[in-house]
Design an enzyme around this catalytic site. Structure first.
Site, PDB file in Angstrom:
ATOM      1  N   GLY A 117       0.834  -1.189   0.000  1.00 33.82           N
ATOM      2  CA  GLY A 117       0.000   0.000   0.000  1.00 33.82           C
ATOM      3  C   GLY A 117       0.873   1.245   0.000  1.00 33.82           C
ATOM      4  O   GLY A 117       2.052   1.196   0.364  1.00 33.82           O
ATOM      5  N   CYS A 118       0.298   2.367  -0.405  1.00 34.41           N
ATOM      6  CA  CYS A 118       1.108   3.588  -0.481  1.00 34.41           C
ATOM      7  C   CYS A 118       1.543   4.062   0.908  1.00 34.41           C
ATOM      8  O   CYS A 118       2.729   4.350   1.124  1.00 34.41           O
ATOM      9  CB  CYS A 118       0.355   4.688  -1.220  1.00 34.41           C
ATOM     10  SG  CYS A 118      -1.264   5.114  -0.545  1.00 34.41           S
ATOM     11  N   TRP A 119       0.624   4.132   1.847  1.00 34.26           N
ATOM     12  CA  TRP A 119       0.975   4.632   3.175  1.00 34.26           C
ATOM     13  C   TRP A 119       1.998   3.757   3.905  1.00 34.26           C
ATOM     14  O   TRP A 119       2.927   4.279   4.535  1.00 34.26           O
ATOM     15  CB  TRP A 119      -0.285   4.783   4.032  1.00 34.26           C
ATOM     16  CG  TRP A 119      -1.133   5.957   3.687  1.00 34.26           C
ATOM     17  CD1 TRP A 119      -2.353   5.949   3.057  1.00 34.26           C
ATOM     18  CD2 TRP A 119      -0.853   7.338   3.957  1.00 34.26           C
ATOM     19  NE1 TRP A 119      -2.841   7.228   2.913  1.00 34.26           N
ATOM     20  CE2 TRP A 119      -1.936   8.094   3.459  1.00 34.26           C
ATOM     21  CE3 TRP A 119       0.220   7.997   4.561  1.00 34.26           C
ATOM     22  CZ2 TRP A 119      -1.986   9.488   3.558  1.00 34.26           C
ATOM     23  CZ3 TRP A 119       0.173   9.376   4.663  1.00 34.26           C
ATOM     24  CH2 TRP A 119      -0.927  10.102   4.159  1.00 34.26           C
ATOM     25  N   TYR A 286       7.253  10.926  -1.126  1.00 37.05           N
ATOM     26  CA  TYR A 286       7.228  10.099  -2.330  1.00 37.05           C
ATOM     27  C   TYR A 286       5.917  10.296  -3.077  1.00 37.05           C
ATOM     28  O   TYR A 286       5.002  10.977  -2.591  1.00 37.05           O
ATOM     29  CB  TYR A 286       7.457   8.624  -2.021  1.00 37.05           C
ATOM     30  CG  TYR A 286       6.596   7.986  -0.930  1.00 37.05           C
ATOM     31  CD1 TYR A 286       5.698   6.964  -1.219  1.00 37.05           C
ATOM     32  CD2 TYR A 286       6.717   8.368   0.404  1.00 37.05           C
ATOM     33  CE1 TYR A 286       4.942   6.353  -0.217  1.00 37.05           C
ATOM     34  CE2 TYR A 286       5.983   7.759   1.405  1.00 37.05           C
ATOM     35  CZ  TYR A 286       5.085   6.752   1.088  1.00 37.05           C
ATOM     36  OH  TYR A 286       4.339   6.152   2.085  1.00 37.05           O
TER      37      TYR A 286
END
Length: 316
Positions: A117-119, A286
């Protein structure tokens, strides 16, 4: 001459799928298998393409991703799943190549890779090395927060923001503290429990800043921000995509714009501290659709195909 690998993106019409396709479209070592738009819901056609692919990349909701995996009836097709469905599932390799020594090699040898996941990637990059080194207790009660572009909220949030006459400039969410990323945060940081996580989205399409505040006197007496920085800098020395920025005693830093790394596959870590040495802050910067999603998927694909990890990707 390199054999062209056949790649099928199941769910290519979504935000993540489109960005993966864009990153692969110009490559001469890749053959993209494209489904007829009228057959996107045709189970038989999806099954045919999934089984024809060398690697299938799933950009689907969780249950649909599980269905796609079930449609593969050969032992040849490898899978990269960008959904939440398999991130902590047995038999799946977590697709954060810089997470630990040997992780890139594990991805390269795997047939089932769960894209992160991104987080979680910002948290894992910041915290895992500290836990592994014994500088931060595994039972440390951490908090984690930040802001992401609205593309991180999926198609519905994208539509809401793009159609709103007066979109919210800053919208906290996850206020029931049951976010779908919490399991992987706990498993891959090495923490006994996930942090208290409070994300937000801003009125911009993509990019993100994530924050790990540390009250050193409470969570790790004797630990200093400089020691944190030095350990992280040593851990990621030589990495192409994860960079630790210089340790600077500054009040503010203009480069900390959540959009600063958009379009790249880079993740930057900053460490800040108070003069007394009792407070520290690790900041991860990012692109939520780059290293946080599509870029990470392409990096994992490269590893699985035996290509250079940076093929088709842009460092900052």
């Amino acid at each position: 001459m390199t054999t062209r690998a056949k790649i099928y993106i199941d769910g290519e019409a979504g935000t993540t799928g489109l960005q993966i396709r864009d990153r692969l479209a110009a490559r001469d070592d890749i053959e993209l298998l494209i489904i007829d738009p009228d057959k996107r819901k045709d189970l038989g056609e999806r099954k045919r393409l999934l089984n024809a692919a060398d690697v299938a990349i799933l950009c689907l909701p969780d249950e649909a991703a599980k269905e796609s995996v079930g449609l593969i009836d050969n032992d040849r097709t490898a899978v990269i799943d960008a959904s939440t469905a398999h991130r902590v599932a047995p038999g799946w390799t977590y697709g954060f190549a810089e997470m630990a020594a040997g992780q890139a090699e594990a991805i390269a040898g795997s047939k089932r890779v769960a894209n992160p996941g991104c987080w979680p990637q910002g948290l894992i990059a910041a915290v895992r090395p500290l836990v592994e080194a014994g500088l931060l207790p595994a039972d440390a009660p951490l908090t984690y927060n930040g802001v992401s572009g609205y593309s991180g909220g999926g198609r519905k949030m994208v539509e809401d923001y793009q159609s709103a006459a007066d979109p919210s400039p800053f919208l906290p969410y996850g206020l029931t503290f049951k976010h779908k990323h919490l399991p992987e945060m706990a498993v891959y940081t090495g923490l006994g429990r996930p942090p208290q996580f409070q994300p937000a989205v801003g009125d911009f399409a993509q990019g993100m800043l994530a924050f790990v505040p540390l009250r050193l006197w409470a969570v790790a007496p004797g630990l200093t921000a400089k020691a944190i920085h030095d350990l992280l800098a040593d851990r990621y020395a030589g990495e192409t995509f994860v960079k630790v920025m210089p340790f600077e005693p500054v009040e503010r830093l203009t480069g900390l714009d959540p959009r600063a790394l958009n379009g790249t596959n880079e993740l930057r870590l900053h460490v800040f501290a108070d003069a007394a040495g009792e407070e520290a802050l690790i900041v991860a910067l990012y692109d939520n659709l780059g290293k946080g999603a599509s870029g990470a998927a392409v990096q994992n694909l490269n590893l699985m195909l035996g290509r250079p990890a940076a093929a088709g990707l842009v460092p900052a």
